[in-house]
Write a protein that holds these residues in place. Structure first.
Motif, PDB file in Angstrom:
ATOM      1  N   PRO B 276       0.819  -1.223   0.000  1.00 45.35           N
ATOM      2  CA  PRO B 276       0.000   0.000   0.000  1.00 45.35           C
ATOM      3  C   PRO B 276       0.851   1.271   0.000  1.00 45.35           C
ATOM      4  O   PRO B 276       0.420   2.299  -0.535  1.00 45.35           O
ATOM      5  N   LEU B 277       2.063   1.200   0.580  1.00 44.71           N
ATOM      6  CA  LEU B 277       2.940   2.376   0.540  1.00 44.71           C
ATOM      7  C   LEU B 277       3.298   2.725  -0.900  1.00 44.71           C
ATOM      8  O   LEU B 277       3.328   3.894  -1.286  1.00 44.71           O
ATOM      9  N   TRP B 278       3.540   1.705  -1.697  1.00 46.18           N
ATOM     10  CA  TRP B 278       3.874   1.964  -3.101  1.00 46.18           C
ATOM     11  C   TRP B 278       2.679   2.497  -3.879  1.00 46.18           C
ATOM     12  O   TRP B 278       2.835   3.331  -4.766  1.00 46.18           O
ATOM     13  N   HIS B 282       3.105   5.878  -5.880  1.00 49.77           N
ATOM     14  CA  HIS B 282       2.762   6.009  -7.302  1.00 49.77           C
ATOM     15  C   HIS B 282       1.691   7.080  -7.489  1.00 49.77           C
ATOM     16  O   HIS B 282       1.715   7.824  -8.467  1.00 49.77           O
ATOM     17  N   ALA B 283       0.761   7.153  -6.537  1.00 44.95           N
ATOM     18  CA  ALA B 283      -0.295   8.157  -6.630  1.00 44.95           C
ATOM     19  C   ALA B 283       0.312   9.555  -6.615  1.00 44.95           C
ATOM     20  O   ALA B 283      -0.085  10.429  -7.393  1.00 44.95           O
ATOM     21  N   ALA B 292      -7.996   3.508  -6.645  1.00 44.40           N
ATOM     22  CA  ALA B 292      -7.020   2.634  -5.986  1.00 44.40           C
ATOM     23  C   ALA B 292      -6.326   3.371  -4.846  1.00 44.40           C
ATOM     24  O   ALA B 292      -6.094   2.812  -3.764  1.00 44.40           O
ATOM     25  N   THR B 293      -6.019   4.645  -5.090  1.00 46.24           N
ATOM     26  CA  THR B 293      -5.351   5.450  -4.070  1.00 46.24           C
ATOM     27  C   THR B 293      -6.230   5.558  -2.820  1.00 46.24           C
ATOM     28  O   THR B 293      -5.752   5.390  -1.690  1.00 46.24           O
ATOM     29  N   GLY B 324       5.922  -5.645  -7.834  1.00 41.53           N
ATOM     30  CA  GLY B 324       5.142  -5.612  -9.067  1.00 41.53           C
ATOM     31  C   GLY B 324       4.078  -4.531  -8.858  1.00 41.53           C
ATOM     32  O   GLY B 324       3.657  -3.867  -9.787  1.00 41.53           O
ATOM     33  N   VAL B 325       3.682  -4.363  -7.572  1.00 40.42           N
ATOM     34  CA  VAL B 325       3.021  -3.116  -7.173  1.00 40.42           C
ATOM     35  C   VAL B 325       4.133  -2.069  -7.064  1.00 40.42           C
ATOM     36  O   VAL B 325       4.155  -1.087  -7.781  1.00 40.42           O
ATOM     37  N   GLY B 326       5.119  -2.327  -6.174  1.00 37.46           N
ATOM     38  CA  GLY B 326       6.337  -1.517  -6.148  1.00 37.46           C
ATOM     39  C   GLY B 326       7.346  -2.053  -7.142  1.00 37.46           C
ATOM     40  O   GLY B 326       7.141  -3.118  -7.729  1.00 37.46           O
ATOM     41  N   PRO B 327       8.456  -1.328  -7.340  1.00 38.16           N
ATOM     42  CA  PRO B 327       9.435  -1.725  -8.357  1.00 38.16           C
ATOM     43  C   PRO B 327      10.253  -2.960  -7.960  1.00 38.16           C
ATOM     44  O   PRO B 327      10.597  -3.136  -6.792  1.00 38.16           O
ATOM     45  N   HIS B 328      10.558  -3.776  -8.935  1.00 31.82           N
ATOM     46  CA  HIS B 328      11.346  -4.989  -8.694  1.00 31.82           C
ATOM     47  C   HIS B 328      12.729  -4.614  -8.185  1.00 31.82           C
ATOM     48  O   HIS B 328      13.336  -3.661  -8.649  1.00 31.82           O
ATOM     49  N   GLY B 329      13.193  -5.373  -7.229  1.00 26.18           N
ATOM     50  CA  GLY B 329      14.488  -5.104  -6.616  1.00 26.18           C
ATOM     51  C   GLY B 329      14.355  -4.325  -5.317  1.00 26.18           C
ATOM     52  O   GLY B 329      15.295  -4.264  -4.533  1.00 26.18           O
ATOM     53  N   SER B 330      13.171  -3.743  -5.072  1.00 23.16           N
ATOM     54  CA  SER B 330      13.016  -2.897  -3.877  1.00 23.16           C
ATOM     55  C   SER B 330      12.430  -3.670  -2.693  1.00 23.16           C
ATOM     56  O   SER B 330      12.070  -3.083  -1.679  1.00 23.16           O
ATOM     57  N   MET B 331      12.335  -4.976  -2.821  1.00 21.68           N
ATOM     58  CA  MET B 331      11.584  -5.757  -1.832  1.00 21.68           C
ATOM     59  C   MET B 331      12.105  -5.640  -0.408  1.00 21.68           C
ATOM     60  O   MET B 331      11.327  -5.734   0.559  1.00 21.68           O
ATOM     61  N   GLY B 332      13.425  -5.454  -0.275  1.00 22.22           N
ATOM     62  CA  GLY B 332      14.034  -5.477   1.055  1.00 22.22           C
ATOM     63  C   GLY B 332      13.479  -4.432   2.005  1.00 22.22           C
ATOM     64  O   GLY B 332      13.641  -4.564   3.224  1.00 22.22           O
TER      65      GLY B 332
END
Lengths: 412, 409
Positions: B276-278, B282-283, B292-293, B324-332
């Motif tokens: 939800p933060l992402w 994005h909003a 969605a926001t 995939g909601v947030g950008p790939h690679g940012s999962m940590g």
């Protein structure tokens, strides 16, 4: 503004056939060639990024006018085809694109299969690949070269992509509609099969397919939206129908005769021989990776194919380099140069066929395949003089440097 | 036989939290043959030596909830309409690469990625993590994966090897689960509540209330698979748990009864706090529809409280991000959020290694015992002292998958 200065030993300009030696520089500004020549005559700006290609001979990036990026080029194993999901067909293009570019081919025309998503993905930098003109889908009549229906009742296409329109079409009006659908799906070229072919189960390469009216309708519809037509044309009658109907390029051209050659010369048509394709059908067959019907057809055409292309070369038909790679493995495209040379095409003409002529043929004239100011900054570098030794280009490992749009995509 | 020996300053065992100094991990033919302090381990002659001096080694991380097919750059419906299906497939190429480079060597894809993605990674066509796939996320008509819009257009991505997402009724559900399994699914994903990124539903509403959940769980179990439930509404979570799902995804409105049901049945919560933060980020960048926001805003605080409730109750928490909601690679970043809400660093790390491996049922990942896959990462320091070391992809200096170095500083 980003400026790249490629420093090399020599520069071969396919337009003049001249090689400048003793140290050369090609400047690429924002992806386009801005200056090139002997090093003392070309001053690189201070902030230019230097690409060190010392010892190499540079020439424009190569162009293949007939590839299938969606086919892996490892032979046709029907059991494997049946087990391959559509998404893997699409992802196969990732590896094909990488290998094509690494072999020095910075532009290609995909002769059917690769969807427009592949071009979009390369343009967006998802993975490296050549510039591409796309035919999207191969069209043939029912039972023709692009009909993948097998006697068991299953249709097993060589590439299965959701957004590509269907490949089989019959009749003038359905043809018009299908061409419109293809252009809507992103096609730069329309590909028709005006004869049977080798890898298809139900047809014969020496039979003409599509009526002249169907071909004319496709050519007309393509022309109204600024597109041209390429014809998979092996049978003599199929070649002639295609030429009468107004296609721009004859692909394969296995059974040309004097009349067909005259029609090609008169109408400024191009021949894309793909000599290496039946060779790969036979090689795959030897490795047990080709159905018997295709191997048999491949073996039956190979001698006539050579003879046909030899006649065309003699008659000075414009030969645009094309390989049907996807039949053979990606990255092996340039073997075709050796085969063309064996049939009488001089080394400089071989190189022109894969640069100047190819670019002009597929619609990239002045932008690719040349060293003109403003052309794409697409270069390859080889260790020796390709005019003396075509092997310098013909083997992917000899291509030491590949630059696309000023960006180094392969360096030794 | 190919052998690789990775020499690091230290080796962290997430099972115990213990660290061995002057460590080496030996990988032979893709699998760990020995791992620990160097003085007790004989490195085979001819092993390729990987110098990871200055780094602490630990098992490759696992994300139990990603969507490799989505770009993670927000939802721009104009862009969506101009995206052909093949491009959706090809978006997995950079997604898989970035995932791996962030240190995530195994993921469970919660829907969208077709089986060809797994095949392409296995065949070396593209680099990527080991994948466990749900293939299709199933919802009811008007539910979370129904992409029917008011104008009449259905913008769901249509791929020939991905079964339809919308299914109604018990018998159709059984058939659809069989189709999804035929398409190569390792997990079945159900949406037992509405969600945030879908146009027609509410995350506070329970879906699939007609016996479809139990039918799906039965069909999955008949072929040895488990079910993951996108479950945000309290009733949706309960229905999922009563119906027999193994994991609750998101779990925004958990109550005490939900926690009890989870503990009874040894289920896991995959919280995806970062998702939800992402949506909100994005909003702010103008890349999220208003509906969605609004839904994300209304959920984000409750989501945190729900997570804390589960944590306090001792519910098993498996790491998952909905990337995939947030950008790939940012999962940590999820590590930091879990930590902020009271999870201690070792449990955070376990949630993405040992616990995640058990949760998704992938053998040989999440630990570096002999016989496990040779998947490891290297960071500059002790992640138990500083979770930032695994929270930011740039801090992950070394990534090894199956003994092969896929990222080196």
């Amino acid at each position: 503004m980003s400026v790249v200065a490629v420093q090399a030993e020599a520069l071969l300009d396919p337009a003049s056939g001249e090689t400048t030696r003793g140290g050369v520089t090609v400047l690429i500004e924002n992806g386009r060639i801005s200056k090139r020549g002997a090093r003392r005559q070309v001053t690189a700006p201070k902030d230019a990024v230097t690409v060190d290609a010392e010892g190499l001979t540079l020439l424009p990036g190569l162009i293949d006018c007939h590839v299938h990026l969606g086919s892996p080029g490892t032979g046709l194993n029907l059991g494997e085809r049946l087990a391959t999901p559509s998404s893997l067909d699409i992802l196969t293009c990732v590896e094909s694109c990488r290998k094509t570019l690494a072999a020095g081919f910075t532009s290609v025309r995909d002769a059917g299969g690769a969807p427009q998503g592949v071009r979009m993905a390369v343009e967006r930098g998802f993975f490296p690949g050549p510039r591409m003109m796309l035919a999207i889908q191969i069209l043939s009549q029912t039972g023709g070269h692009a009909d993948s229906l097998f006697p068991c009742g299953a249709s097993v296409p060589l590439m299965n992509v959701p957004e590509n329109p269907p490949s089989v079409v019959d009749g003038v009006e359905p043809m018009r509609r299908r061409v419109r659908e293809l252009i809507r799906a992103g096609a730069d070229w329309i590909k028709l099969c005006t004869s049977g072919g080798v890898l298809s189960p139900g047809d014969a390469p020496h039979h003409a397919t599509f009526t002249l009216e169907e071909i004319r309708a496709a050519v007309e519809e393509a022309a109204t939206q600024g597109r041209q037509v390429m014809a998979h044309a092996q049978a003599n009658a199929g070649i002639k129908n295609a030429l009468k109907g107004g296609v721009k390029t004859i692909e394969h051209g296995i059974w040309l005769d004097e009349d067909a050659i005259e029609m090609m010369l008169d109408g400024d048509r191009r021949l894309v021989p793909t000599l290496v394709a039946p060779q790969w059908v036979i090689r795959h067959a030897e490795n047990g990776r080709m159905p018997a019907y295709a191997a048999e057809k491949g073996r039956a055409v190979v001698a006539d194919h050579s003879e046909s292309i030899r006649q065309a070369i003699e008659a000075r038909v414009k030969i645009a380099f094309g390989t049907d790679t996807g039949v053979g493995p990606h990255g092996s495209n340039a073997e075709e140069l050796l085969l063309l040379n064996q049939l009488g095409l001089e080394p400089l003409e071989c190189i022109r066929s894969a640069t100047l002529v190819a670019a002009d043929t597929i619609g990239l004239g002045g932008r690719a395949g040349c060293l003109d100011e403003g052309a794409f900054g697409d270069l390859v570098g080889v260790a020796g003089d390709p005019l003396e030794d075509l092997d310098q280009l013909a083997k992917a490992e000899n291509v030491r440097l590949v630059v696309k749009g000023g960006e180094t995509v392969k360096a030794a | 036989m190919s052998a690789t020996a990775v020499f690091g300053d230290a080796l962290l065992d997430p099972e115990t939290g213990d660290t061995a100094r002057h460590a080496v991990v030996v990988v032979e033919d893709g699998r760990v043959s020995a791992a620990g302090a160097r003085d007790g381990i004989r490195v085979p002659a001819g092993a390729e030596k990987v110098d990871a001096e200055g780094l602490t080694l630990l098992p490759g991380l696992i994300d139990c909830h990603v969507h490799l097919r989505s770009k993670g750059t927000g939802r721009d419906l104009g862009e969506w309409l101009a995206t052909p299906p093949s491009l959706w497939v090809l978006q997995t190429v950079p997604a898989a690469r970035k995932t791996l480079e962030a240190g995530f060597t195994t993921v469970r894809d919660a829907g969208g990625a077709p089986s060809g993605v797994r095949l392409a990674i296995e065949r070396g066509i593209m680099p990527g993590p080991r994948t466990v796939l749900a293939v299709t996320a199933l919802s009811q008509t008007g539910g979370h994966t129904d992409q029917h819009f008011a104008c009449g257009a259905d913008i769901g991505v249509k791929l020939p090897d991905v079964p339809e997402t919308v299914v109604d009724g018990v018998e159709p559900m059984r058939r659809r689960v069989r189709e999804v399994l035929r398409a190569g699914a390792d997990w079945i994903k159900l949406c037992t509540s509405g969600g945030v990124l879908s146009p027609n539903d509410s995350p506070r509403r329970a879906d699939l209330v007609d016996g479809q959940i139990r039918a799906a769980c039965e069909e999955a179990a008949a072929q040895g698979r488990s079910v993951m439930a996108h479950a945000q509404a309290t009733e949706g979570i309960k229905n999922a748990l009563v119906g027999g799902v193994a994991t609750i995804e998101h779990g925004i409105w958990l109550d005490d009864d939900c926690c009890e049901l989870m503990l009874d049945g040894k289920r896991a919560l995959v919280a995806t706090l970062v998702a939800p933060l992402w949506v909100l980020r994005h909003a702010e960048a103008g890349r999220m529809p208003e509906w969605a926001t609004a839904k994300a805003r209304s959920a984000v605080e409750d989501h945190k409280r729900s997570f804390q409730r589960a944590l306090e109750a001792g519910v098993t928490i498996a790491f998952g991000t909905d990337t995939g909601v947030g950008p790939h690679g940012s999962m940590g970043e999820e590590f930091l959020l879990m930590h902020q809400l009271g999870m201690d660093p070792l449990r955070c790390l376990q949630s993405a290694t040992t616990v995640a491996a058990r949760t998704i049922g992938y053998p040989g990942v999440g630990t570096l015992k002999p016989g496990d896959w040779g998947d490891l990462i290297g960071v500059r320091g002790d992640p138990l002292q500083n979770l930032e070391l695994i929270a930011k992809p740039d801090n992950v200096k070394l990534v090894v998958k199956g003994g092969e170095v896929v990222k080196a500083a």
